[in-house]
Design an enzyme around this catalytic site. Sequence first.
Site, mmCIF file in Angstrom:
data_model
loop_
_atom_site.group_PDB
_atom_site.id
_atom_site.type_symbol
_atom_site.label_atom_id
_atom_site.label_comp_id
_atom_site.label_asym_id
_atom_site.label_seq_id
_atom_site.Cartn_x
_atom_site.Cartn_y
_atom_site.Cartn_z
ATOM 1 N N LYS A 264 0.855 -1.195 0.000
ATOM 2 C CA LYS A 264 0.000 0.000 0.000
ATOM 3 C C LYS A 264 0.883 1.235 0.000
ATOM 4 O O LYS A 264 1.895 1.273 0.707
ATOM 5 C CB LYS A 264 -0.901 0.008 1.244
ATOM 6 C CG LYS A 264 -1.746 1.280 1.348
ATOM 7 C CD LYS A 264 -2.772 1.212 2.463
ATOM 8 C CE LYS A 264 -2.236 1.524 3.823
ATOM 9 N NZ LYS A 264 -1.635 2.873 3.971
ATOM 10 N N GLU B 22 -9.186 7.473 3.578
ATOM 11 C CA GLU B 22 -9.105 7.779 5.017
ATOM 12 C C GLU B 22 -9.654 9.178 5.294
ATOM 13 O O GLU B 22 -9.222 10.163 4.672
ATOM 14 C CB GLU B 22 -7.651 7.674 5.494
ATOM 15 C CG GLU B 22 -7.506 7.992 6.980
ATOM 16 C CD GLU B 22 -6.169 7.563 7.574
ATOM 17 O OE1 GLU B 22 -5.357 6.923 6.867
ATOM 18 O OE2 GLU B 22 -5.947 7.865 8.765
HETATM 19 O O1 KIV Z 1 -0.832 2.599 8.604
HETATM 20 C C1 KIV Z 1 -2.012 2.237 8.734
HETATM 21 O O2 KIV Z 1 -2.391 1.564 9.693
HETATM 22 C C2 KIV Z 1 -2.957 2.646 7.710
HETATM 23 C C3 KIV Z 1 -4.411 2.454 8.006
HETATM 24 C C4 KIV Z 1 -4.886 3.564 8.862
HETATM 25 C C5 KIV Z 1 -5.220 2.325 6.781
HETATM 26 O O3 KIV Z 1 -2.581 3.147 6.715
#
Ligand code: KIV
Length: 273
Positions: free
Chosen positions: A122, A191
């Site tokens: 991600k 988010e």
């Molecule tokens: O780092 C994380 O935990 C995240 C979540 C808030 C989606 O990016």
Amino acid sequence: MYTDPRTAAARDPVTVPGLRALKAAGTPIVALTAYDAGFAAAMDPAGIDLVLVGDSLGMVVQGRSSTLPVTVDDIAYHTACVARGLHAALLVADMPFQSDADPATALHAATRFLQAGAGMVKLEGAGFKREVIRHLVDREVPVCAHLGLTPQSVLRLGGYRVQGKAAAAAQRLREDALAVQEAGASALVLECVPAALAAEISAELAIPTIGIGAGVDCDGQILVLHDLLGLGQGRRPRFVKDFLAEGGSVHGAFTAFAEAVRARRFPGPEHVY
Ligand code: KIV
């Protein structure tokens, strides 16, 4: 705990194309963060679809005041720990601050995460990150994008605030969402954005959206493990719910969260912007 978690798997593994299938079927995706094998092992039996080794570990595990100090080594270490506990949920590793600053650096970090057991990475942002996403996807690294409140932008944003409230910001968010999809992202975390905007984006995209503080009409929901267990410190963000209080045990909390997300009972109107 004397059972071998490697024999405990009961579900078919969740795959990257499987996320899109869940969206197509209208089945909400249930996602949580995890940082170690013990909690990860409790997530599979509770039916969690996706587990993220988030750079939130900088705050909730390391006790720092932002995610910026988190390193590639940190994420690789925790990804390997979580991978040993998980057998069915899709494991996603977060690209820490500046590890995705250019395509080659990003590929190097992402390769480490996939080799540690992740099935997807991600990364935050659009703009020049579209080229990074394309570079990774072309080289067989599935990518989940992350828009709205992107915590790695905390210095520019001046704090952790809801994004996309003004009309121009909402339009930019819509365009960025389409752009990361077009660059090859397989999913998108939204988010802290107004629920109505997240609903619009979710309806427009072919890839699933996974919301945190983005309303019930996203294609899935994610919470930070510590928030779900009521361990948050300081002012509790509006989108957080203590599922341990409801579920009575860690397993009960995970199950209660999964059931509430799949029934679209969470997030409720009190959790949205
Ligand atoms: O780092 C994380 O935990 C995240 C979540 C808030 C989606 O990016």
